[in-house]
Design an enzyme around this catalytic site. Structure first.
Site, short mmCIF file in Angstrom:
data_model
loop_
_atom_site.label_atom_id
_atom_site.label_comp_id
_atom_site.label_asym_id
_atom_site.label_seq_id
_atom_site.Cartn_x
_atom_site.Cartn_y
_atom_site.Cartn_z
N SER A 87 24.09 26.13 16.28
CA SER A 87 24.58 26.31 17.65
C SER A 87 23.90 27.52 18.26
CB SER A 87 26.08 26.52 17.65
OG SER A 87 26.71 25.40 17.10
N ARG A 112 32.87 34.04 14.64
CA ARG A 112 31.41 34.21 14.49
C ARG A 112 30.99 35.67 14.65
NH1 ARG A 112 32.92 30.91 12.63
NH2 ARG A 112 32.87 28.72 13.10
N GLU A 132 24.53 32.84 19.89
CA GLU A 132 25.15 33.07 18.58
C GLU A 132 24.17 33.70 17.58
OE1 GLU A 132 27.93 30.12 16.91
OE2 GLU A 132 26.72 30.20 15.10
C1 LIG Z 1 20.98 23.45 11.27
C2 LIG Z 1 21.90 24.66 11.27
C3 LIG Z 1 23.28 24.48 11.22
C4 LIG Z 1 24.14 25.58 11.20
N1 LIG Z 1 25.49 25.37 11.15
C5 LIG Z 1 26.33 26.43 11.12
C6 LIG Z 1 27.75 26.21 11.04
O1 LIG Z 1 28.23 25.08 10.96
N2 LIG Z 1 28.56 27.31 11.04
C7 LIG Z 1 28.05 28.58 11.09
O2 LIG Z 1 28.85 29.53 11.07
N3 LIG Z 1 26.73 28.81 11.16
C8 LIG Z 1 25.85 27.77 11.17
N4 LIG Z 1 24.50 28.00 11.26
C9 LIG Z 1 24.00 29.37 11.35
C10 LIG Z 1 23.53 29.96 9.99
O3 LIG Z 1 23.27 28.97 9.06
C11 LIG Z 1 24.54 30.94 9.39
O4 LIG Z 1 24.81 31.97 10.30
C12 LIG Z 1 24.06 31.55 8.07
O5 LIG Z 1 25.10 32.30 7.48
C13 LIG Z 1 22.83 32.45 8.24
O6 LIG Z 1 22.37 32.78 6.94
P1 LIG Z 1 20.89 33.27 6.70
O7 LIG Z 1 20.78 33.67 5.28
O8 LIG Z 1 19.94 32.22 7.16
O9 LIG Z 1 20.83 34.54 7.64
P2 LIG Z 1 19.57 35.09 8.43
O10 LIG Z 1 19.27 34.20 9.58
O11 LIG Z 1 18.45 35.40 7.51
O12 LIG Z 1 20.16 36.47 8.99
C14 LIG Z 1 21.17 36.46 9.98
C15 LIG Z 1 21.65 37.89 10.21
O13 LIG Z 1 22.30 38.38 9.04
C16 LIG Z 1 21.63 39.54 8.53
N5 LIG Z 1 21.68 39.46 7.08
C17 LIG Z 1 21.09 38.53 6.27
N6 LIG Z 1 21.40 38.77 5.00
C18 LIG Z 1 22.20 39.87 4.99
C19 LIG Z 1 22.85 40.63 3.97
N7 LIG Z 1 22.73 40.31 2.67
N8 LIG Z 1 23.58 41.69 4.33
C20 LIG Z 1 23.72 42.06 5.62
N9 LIG Z 1 23.12 41.39 6.63
C21 LIG Z 1 22.37 40.32 6.31
C22 LIG Z 1 20.21 39.46 9.10
O14 LIG Z 1 19.61 40.74 9.15
C23 LIG Z 1 20.48 38.87 10.46
O15 LIG Z 1 20.92 39.87 11.35
C24 LIG Z 1 23.61 26.90 11.27
C25 LIG Z 1 22.21 27.07 11.33
C26 LIG Z 1 21.38 25.96 11.33
C27 LIG Z 1 19.88 26.16 11.38
#
Ligand SMILES: Cc1cc2nc3c(=O)[nH]c(=O)nc-3n(C[C@H](O)[C@H](O)[C@H](O)COP(=O)(O)OP(=O)(O)OC[C@H]3O[C@@H](n4cnc5c(N)ncnc54)[C@H](O)[C@@H]3O)c2cc1C
Length: 378
Positions: free
Chosen positions: A250, A166, A370
């Site tokens: 998480s 992670r 996380e």
């Molecule tokens: C219900 C639920 C279940 C989930 N299950 C999992 C799971 O099973 N496994 C897991 O690993 N995660 C899980 N997650 C966490 C999450 O979905 C992941 O971390 C996902 O990759 C985040 O993507 P996002 O586009 O929403 O990022 P955001 O929340 O928008 O951003 C997260 C971080 O990444 C940065 N960021 C966003 N886009 C970019 C880019 N293009 N370049 C550089 N930095 C960037 C942002 O600035 C921020 O710091 C879960 C979340 C939820 C709500």
């Protein structure tokens, strides 16, 4: 690049917290994204790059900077040098689960166990997303990114991203800055072309989660459907009708501790070795060999321990909430902090601190968050 009327980040994050930013830009193409980033970086004001908002915990105060929303989409097939493999180059703002659905439909294996993870493709390498033993590091070939300090766009192989549990060099961990400040523009995955045939499922963790024997054969579509069903039961697929999904997934990471510390925890606490226990190989140059080989130093692997187990066994059951608080543990999953009814970030932080305190006094370790924390502290 489009300047839009700023709206509260509570409307754009799955944990449903966050104040209004000073400025908000929507980037629908890579060109718009690059222009926006170069402009706001040059101004020197804080920038928050926003994908799906599913790994963010944002404070209640107005965000004193610019939010750049990554809204680029598109999947392109590019040649792979490996026989039987296909490369997909995907725009950063593309929905992750839509990509998984596309890959499964095309008979491309390697990301099907990560069905249902919310968010964008560009954010996936940031914390090396994973589920049921599959992680993006296993299929990520390279990313195209723009560097904050040079403004240069370059193609970076996955091996240079420091992808771990992670984490990556791009992740803004709570209490520390990212090793490399850059924004991902495209992600290239290398997937195995296996078609729609039934085949044995790779990975014990995935087989166990899906109730499969090692010899059982199923299709990629079967894996995807069953992963989605399993995740739904745990509130891990976004669903506007299910408040157990108003979370950042998480909230705490499984803790990584030394093997000796792990032995102080109750034996029932689930744990997994971080690396296989291999005998170290000692190389002694012939010129330095004096007829004596020192005994091997003990190198016990670090251990990953279940944060959900630690929380539940510190007396905090699923659904737990503090008196009068609108923040609660999910009723389906002890690791998810949920926003039940317009809880403030302060209420969620209070619950998170309470959980950390209970686990620390019971088991002697501090659980680490996380999600990326913005304008909020634990
Ligand atoms: C219900 C639920 C279940 C989930 N299950 C999992 C799971 O099973 N496994 C897991 O690993 N995660 C899980 N997650 C966490 C999450 O979905 C992941 O971390 C996902 O990759 C985040 O993507 P996002 O586009 O929403 O990022 P955001 O929340 O928008 O951003 C997260 C971080 O990444 C940065 N960021 C966003 N886009 C970019 C880019 N293009 N370049 C550089 N930095 C960037 C942002 O600035 C921020 O710091 C879960 C979340 C939820 C709500």
């Amino acid at each position: 690049m489009t300047d839009v009327e700023p709206i509260p980040l509570a409307q754009l994050t799955t944990l449903r917290t966050g104040g209004i930013p000073e400025r908000m830009i929507d980037a629908h193409t890579t060109e718009e994204l690059v222009t926006a980033l170069r402009e706001v970086w040059a101004e020197g004001s804080p920038v928050l790059v926003l994908g799906g908002g599913s790994n963010l915990f944002v404070g209640d105060e107005p965000y004193d900077g610019t939010v750049v929303r990554v809204l680029t989409t598109g999947i392109e097939r590019v040649p792979s040098a490996r026989d039987g493999f296909v490369r997909l180059r995907v725009q950063a703002g593309h929905d992750w689960d839509a990509l998984v659905a596309y890959a499964v439909d095309e008979g491309l294996a390697g990301i099907e166990a990560m069905s249902g993870i919310p968010g964008t493709v560009g954010a996936a390498p940031v914390q090396n997303i994973g589920a049921y033993g599959q992680e993006i590091v296993q299929t990520l070939a390279e990313v195209e990114l723009i560097d904050e300090f040079t403004g240069e766009i370059s193609t970076v192989p996955a091996a240079e991203l420091g992808l771990g549990f992670r984490t990556s060099v791009l992740k803004h961990h709570y209490g520390s800055v990212p090793g490399r400040s850059a924004v991902i523009l495209t992600v290239t995955l290398e997937l195995e072309s296996v078609g729609q045939e039934e085949r044995p499922v790779v990975g014990e963790q995935l087989r166990t989660a899906l109730g499969l024997e090692p010899a059982a054969s199923v299709s990629l579509a079967w894996v995807r459907d069953h992963v989605l069903a399993t995740r739904r039961r745990k509130g891990m697929v976004l669903d506007a009708d299910d408040p157990d999904t108003y979370s950042a997934g998480s909230f705490f990471q499984n803790a990584i501790v030394s093997a000796s510390f792990a032995r102080t925890l109750p034996p029932e606490c689930p744990r997994w070795p971080m690396t296989p226990d291999l005998d170290p190989v000692l190389v002694i140059p012939l010129s330095a060999y004096e007829g004596y080989v020192p005994p091997p130093a003990s190198r016990e692997s670090d251990v990953k321990v279940s944060a959900a187990w630690l929380i539940e066994h510190s007396g905090l059951r699923k659904g737990f909430k503090l008196p009068r608080s609108r923040a609660a543990l999910s009723t389906k999953h002890a690791l998810a902090l949920t926003n039940r009814a317009q809880a403030s970030a302060a209420e969620l932080a209070q619950l998170a601190r309470f959980i950390q305190g209970r686990v620390q006094s019971e088991f002697g370790l501090i659980l680490q968050p996380e999600p990326v924390l913005v304008g909020v502290e634990l």
